[in-house]
Design an enzyme around this catalytic site. Sequence first.
Site, PDB file in Angstrom:
ATOM      1  N   ASN A  41       0.861  -1.174   0.003  1.00  0.00           N
ATOM      2  CA  ASN A  41      -0.123  -0.086   0.073  1.00  0.00           C
ATOM      3  C   ASN A  41       0.841   1.133  -0.140  1.00  0.00           C
ATOM      4  O   ASN A  41       1.616   1.608   1.165  1.00  0.00           O
ATOM      5  CB  ASN A  41      -0.890  -0.012   1.124  1.00  0.00           C
ATOM      6  CG  ASN A  41      -1.906   1.089   1.170  1.00  0.00           C
ATOM      7  OD1 ASN A  41      -1.742   1.972   0.434  1.00  0.00           O
ATOM      8  ND2 ASN A  41      -2.713   1.035   2.369  1.00  0.00           N
TER       9      ASN A  41
ATOM     10  N   ARG B 237      -2.376  -2.149  -3.638  1.00  0.00           N
ATOM     11  CA  ARG B 237      -3.549  -1.577  -3.490  1.00  0.00           C
ATOM     12  C   ARG B 237      -3.558  -0.146  -4.597  1.00  0.00           C
ATOM     13  O   ARG B 237      -2.540   0.508  -4.277  1.00  0.00           O
ATOM     14  CB  ARG B 237      -3.802  -0.830  -1.924  1.00  0.00           C
ATOM     15  CG  ARG B 237      -4.805   0.157  -1.941  1.00  0.00           C
ATOM     16  CD  ARG B 237      -5.211   0.722  -0.344  1.00  0.00           C
ATOM     17  NE  ARG B 237      -6.068   1.607  -0.185  1.00  0.00           N
ATOM     18  CZ  ARG B 237      -6.206   2.678   0.432  1.00  0.00           C
ATOM     19  NH1 ARG B 237      -5.019   3.207   1.139  1.00  0.00           N
ATOM     20  NH2 ARG B 237      -7.279   3.317   0.446  1.00  0.00           N
TER      21      ARG B 237
ATOM     22  N   HIS C  24     -12.984   2.957   0.031  1.00  0.00           N
ATOM     23  CA  HIS C  24     -13.107   1.538   1.056  1.00  0.00           C
ATOM     24  C   HIS C  24     -13.754   0.429   0.404  1.00  0.00           C
ATOM     25  O   HIS C  24     -14.162  -0.682   1.252  1.00  0.00           O
ATOM     26  CB  HIS C  24     -13.749   1.899   2.308  1.00  0.00           C
ATOM     27  CG  HIS C  24     -13.154   2.917   3.020  1.00  0.00           C
ATOM     28  ND1 HIS C  24     -14.034   3.988   3.692  1.00  0.00           N
ATOM     29  CD2 HIS C  24     -12.025   3.444   3.434  1.00  0.00           C
ATOM     30  CE1 HIS C  24     -13.243   4.884   4.204  1.00  0.00           C
ATOM     31  NE2 HIS C  24     -12.011   4.548   4.024  1.00  0.00           N
TER      32      HIS C  24
ATOM     33  N   ARG D 150     -12.142  15.290   7.717  1.00  0.00           N
ATOM     34  CA  ARG D 150     -12.799  15.546   6.569  1.00  0.00           C
ATOM     35  C   ARG D 150     -13.997  16.078   7.010  1.00  0.00           C
ATOM     36  O   ARG D 150     -14.819  15.606   7.803  1.00  0.00           O
ATOM     37  CB  ARG D 150     -12.674  14.429   5.728  1.00  0.00           C
ATOM     38  CG  ARG D 150     -11.473  14.339   5.099  1.00  0.00           C
ATOM     39  CD  ARG D 150     -11.514  12.906   4.026  1.00  0.00           C
ATOM     40  NE  ARG D 150     -10.367  12.397   4.271  1.00  0.00           N
ATOM     41  CZ  ARG D 150     -10.326  10.972   3.943  1.00  0.00           C
ATOM     42  NH1 ARG D 150     -11.371  10.329   3.232  1.00  0.00           N
ATOM     43  NH2 ARG D 150      -9.227  10.339   4.396  1.00  0.00           N
TER      44      ARG D 150
ATOM     45  N   GLU E  56      -8.007  -5.508   4.758  1.00  0.00           N
ATOM     46  CA  GLU E  56      -7.853  -4.968   3.504  1.00  0.00           C
ATOM     47  C   GLU E  56      -6.650  -5.987   2.987  1.00  0.00           C
ATOM     48  O   GLU E  56      -6.707  -6.286   1.869  1.00  0.00           O
ATOM     49  CB  GLU E  56      -7.892  -3.577   3.464  1.00  0.00           C
ATOM     50  CG  GLU E  56      -9.101  -3.035   3.817  1.00  0.00           C
ATOM     51  CD  GLU E  56      -8.940  -1.310   3.727  1.00  0.00           C
ATOM     52  OE1 GLU E  56      -9.296  -0.712   2.782  1.00  0.00           O
ATOM     53  OE2 GLU E  56      -8.779  -0.904   5.055  1.00  0.00           O
TER      54      GLU E  56
END
Length: 396
Positions: free
Chosen positions: A7, A90, A179, A240, A384
């Site tokens: 990643n 990823r 996601h 955010r 993940e």
Amino acid sequence: MNVLVINCGSSSLKFQLINSDSEEVLAKGLCERIGIDGSLTYQPAGGEKVKSGKAMPTHTEAIQFVIEALTDPQTGVVKSLDEIGAVGHRVVHGGEKFASSVVITEEVKKAVEECNDLAPLHNPANLIGVNACEKLMPNTPMVAVFDTAFHQTMPEKAYMYGLPYAYYEKYKVRRYGFHGTSHSFVSRRTAELADVPYNATKTIVCHLGNGASVCAVKDGESVDTSMGLTPLEGLVMGTRSGDIDPAILEFIAKKEGLDIAGLMKMLNKESGVYGLSDGVSSDFRDLGTAAEEGKKPAQTALDVFAYRVAKYVGSYVAAMNGVDNIAFTAGIGENDGAMRASICGYLQFLGIQIDEKANATRGEEIMISTPDSKVKVFVVPTNEELAIARETVALL
Ligand code: AMP
């Protein structure tokens, strides 16, 4: 087969080496401050975590150090590179081009590059990771697993914005969602736990971490999700903003003299529960403590977060005309029982009843609803990296 899962960010790189047969993590770690000074944190299974400073001018050196650590005679977990059968990368944005994972070829890299505009902070970094791995492991097959791919099943009515159609045609401005690897992994596992066929059940996944999104999964397909063109839309997150009235931007820009870059920084880095709590923290543990100490903005941040999640869940019940299962995952979803209880408190109209004792557990796979609850509610830790390793092996 051993799969190296990568990643890659602009100055960092997370990795795990996973044995795909036993699904065991053989080693994991992180390269940080690539291009600045550089450090490698490495931990073999059952071994100590070791952090060392390493000069990493580029991602190629970072991957070289990862390979050296994995094959080190003392602390390594494989004898040579030959024992790494594949690399799973990823990749954040696959645009409309990728509805599933793909084996990486020159054409795939070109297509990913064409999505750079849609994720300027992430996709170029992901590609740098791919190129660095290709340089050092030219004979190892590589697979790209996209954050957006799972949501490519969303219907047009869910992914179109109320904007001029030309922007969709010219620039592909639409909702993509993120996601996806987590929503796919968690919804599939939820169906297993609920003992229902994945392709005949309605699940809402609440991925609540520093970045947070909700996804409606109907009969095994994502039909709606809260993030949009970018990961800024939807829930109130760590820093955010999530959904706001777009006209706020002009208003604040004029009042505060901000340009577009300043506005984007405010929305991405200075908002969310961090901004709402008046700068207390983006971490829910700190917010909980501050709220207990009577700091009102911290309590407000927690209240706004829970309310927004509950509203999204409610809207996805409408989107699917019902819901059978709800799953909580990621840092907050897996660990914060008080937040889960607070969200489920809004959902009693669905006949949801939470078992307080089960909900008090942390980080475990567990059903937290009572046996007579009309909707089953679970905590399902996301993974993940394992999902990427599985996809990689399945494709190869
Ligand atoms: P993630 O992005 O999935 O790694 O989630 C990170 C976030 O999870 C942190 O910022 C915290 O807000 C939250 N978190 C982690 N552990 C806990 C905990 N024990 N209680 C509440 N929140 C937690």
